[in-house]
Design an enzyme around this catalytic site. Structure first.
Site, PDB file in Angstrom:
ATOM      1  N   THR A 156       0.800  -1.214   0.000  1.00  0.00           N
ATOM      2  CA  THR A 156       0.000   0.000   0.000  1.00  0.00           C
ATOM      3  C   THR A 156       0.835   1.267   0.000  1.00  0.00           C
ATOM      4  OG1 THR A 156      -1.778  -1.178   1.142  1.00  0.00           O
ATOM      5  CG2 THR A 156      -1.842   1.226   1.217  1.00  0.00           C
ATOM      6  N   ASP A 157       1.951   1.281   0.726  1.00  0.00           N
ATOM      7  CA  ASP A 157       2.714   2.525   0.813  1.00  0.00           C
ATOM      8  C   ASP A 157       3.230   2.972  -0.545  1.00  0.00           C
ATOM      9  OD1 ASP A 157       4.511   0.367   0.769  1.00  0.00           O
ATOM     10  OD2 ASP A 157       6.001   1.415   1.992  1.00  0.00           O
ATOM     11  N   GLY A 158       3.723   2.019  -1.353  1.00  0.00           N
ATOM     12  CA  GLY A 158       4.192   2.385  -2.679  1.00  0.00           C
ATOM     13  C   GLY A 158       3.078   2.962  -3.531  1.00  0.00           C
ATOM     14  N   ASP A 161       2.183   6.595  -2.447  1.00  0.00           N
ATOM     15  CA  ASP A 161       3.149   7.597  -2.906  1.00  0.00           C
ATOM     16  C   ASP A 161       3.070   7.805  -4.418  1.00  0.00           C
ATOM     17  OD1 ASP A 161       4.289   8.552  -0.562  1.00  0.00           O
ATOM     18  OD2 ASP A 161       5.814   6.991  -0.487  1.00  0.00           O
ATOM     19  N   ARG A 220      -0.391  -0.496   9.260  1.00  0.00           N
ATOM     20  CA  ARG A 220       1.024  -0.183   9.474  1.00  0.00           C
ATOM     21  C   ARG A 220       1.181   1.331   9.621  1.00  0.00           C
ATOM     22  NH1 ARG A 220       6.088  -1.376   5.341  1.00  0.00           N
ATOM     23  NH2 ARG A 220       4.807  -0.118   3.953  1.00  0.00           N
TER      24      ARG A 220
END
Length: 410
Positions: A156-158, A161, A220
């Protein structure tokens, strides 16, 4: 026929060739107008601070130098029209690194004349590596041959961003060129909502694969990109993003009051059990420190504080200030004494002075003038630091961009 213009001599044939060259430049090339060139010198929330032991010009130049070094070390071609971020010595990459690269290139446009070329190449690489669960999300890992490995699903973080960088690209270059940045952003934002948000709990999932068992409700804290969430809502008009923002702030404060009241630290991973959110047990996903302040959550002082600096949302301000006071006291005001790992009660277990840990504390220190001396020290320590690795150098550069006043939003 020759015509003199000032001190320059132009003949008509040369002039026609120049005009033709301009006409045939690809739309969306590096020559597109840059609307928000680096440096930006954003006005942050009233009462927040920046380093005052160096000039603005010095800070801008530090960011430029660190960017040049980062680009030389990690931004690499990946075939015709594509770029990727080399995140380890084996030449592999992950979507997290890719999102970092797309953010850096759009933020450094204006200083870096090739920024749009890099950005578009990174976008093309992202499009070439879709998740099997939704084509607008990115498959999380590739090897040096640019083949998807370790499962064709997302992190998810990628994706967050990448989506945010596309929104910035729309503001930076407009969306009328080869790539419709705004539409591309909306596509991935909607995919994130569909696959990476638990719409019963309104929590941010670990990836599009985390939709069953304890993973379905896990989250997270390093993914708590609150400024991104607000931009997603603004760009799409989807009010569900407000649910995610509100729930994220609720979880921050629940963890702070329940598990780290003396430090403000957040754990690497969080689970939902017995009706409450709590630090994950050891080896929940990555290693024995999944429930501690480790190599994931070290990013939270940067991620969470940035939303306060940009929007003034003070719902996590108590947690941030407690963390600021704790770390400054813990290391006696010396950023070089920060270690890479703490339990939520403040007990240290790390041994290395990692830039991924000390630099983000500079961003959180911007919340109040009472941390001015501490902020100055963190800035100086980060600015003078040597290269470490992709992860540390990326987080240091992001932190320097924010500390210097050069972060902006959609």
């Amino acid at each position: 026929m020759v015509k003199r213009i000032g001190k320059l001599r132009f003949n008509w044939r040369t002039l026609m060739m120049m005009c033709l060259a301009i006409v045939i430049l690809p739309v969306g090339s590096a020559f597109a107008a840059v609307n928000k060139p680096f440096p930006q010198h954003t006005t942050y929330t009233a009462g927040s601070i920046k380093p005052n032991n160096v000039t603005q010009t010095s800070m801008d130049n530090t960011v430029k130098t660190k960017w040049d070094a980062w680009k030389a070390a990690y931004l690499k071609p990946a075939g015709t029209g594509k770029y990727y971020v080399k995140y380890n010595s084996a030449g592999e990459t992950v979507s997290e690194a890719h999102g970092y690269g797309m953010l850096f290139t759009v933020l450094m446009a204006g200083y870096d004349s090739s920024a749009q070329t890099y950005f578009d190449g990174l976008y093309n690489y992202y499009k070439a590596h879709p998740s099997a669960n939704n084509p607008y999300l990115m498959s999380w890992k590739q090897n040096s041959s640019f083949q998807n490995i370790d499962g064709q699903d997302s992190a998810t973080d990628g994706d967050m961003d990448i989506a945010f960088s596309l929104l910035l690209a729309d503001k930076q270059w407009g969306s009328n060129g080869t790539i419709n940045y705004l539409q591309a952003a909306k596509n991935i934002i909607n995919a994130i909502m569909d696959k990476e948000i638990n719409q019963n709990q309104w929590t941010i999932r670990l990836g599009d694969w985390a939709n069953s068992g304890s993973y379905n409700t896990a989250t997270r804290p390093s993914d708590f990109m609150l400024n991104h969430l607000k931009a997603f809502q603004s760009a799409t008009g989807d009010v569900r993003w407000k649910n995610v923002t509100d729930k994220t702030y609720t979880i921050i404060n629940s963890l702070y009051s329940g598990y780290s009241a003396s430090t403000g630290l957040l754990p690497d991973f969080v689970i939902y059990s017995g009706g409450v959110y709590k630090p994950a047990a050891a080896n929940f996903l990555e290693d024995a420190n999944d429930g501690n302040y480790n190599y994931n959550s070290c990013r939270t002082p940067w991620r969470i504080a940035t939303d306060y600096l940009i929007t003034g949302d003070n719902r996590a301000l108590s947690q941030l200030n407690q963390m600021n006071s704790w770390i400054q006291t813990k290391v006696g005001g010396a950023p070089g004494s920060i270690k890479d790992g703490y339990k939520l009660n403040g007990t240290v277990f790390g041994s290395y002075n990692s830039g991924a840990f000390y630099a983000p504390f500079g961003v959180s220190a911007m919340t109040s003038p009472s941390y001015q001396s501490w902020l100055n020290s963190v800035w100086s320590h980060t600015a003078s630091s040597s290269a470490e690795g992709y992860y540390e150098d990326s987080i240091k550069l992001f932190s320097l961009i924010v500390m210097s006043g050069n972060w902006w939003t959609y």
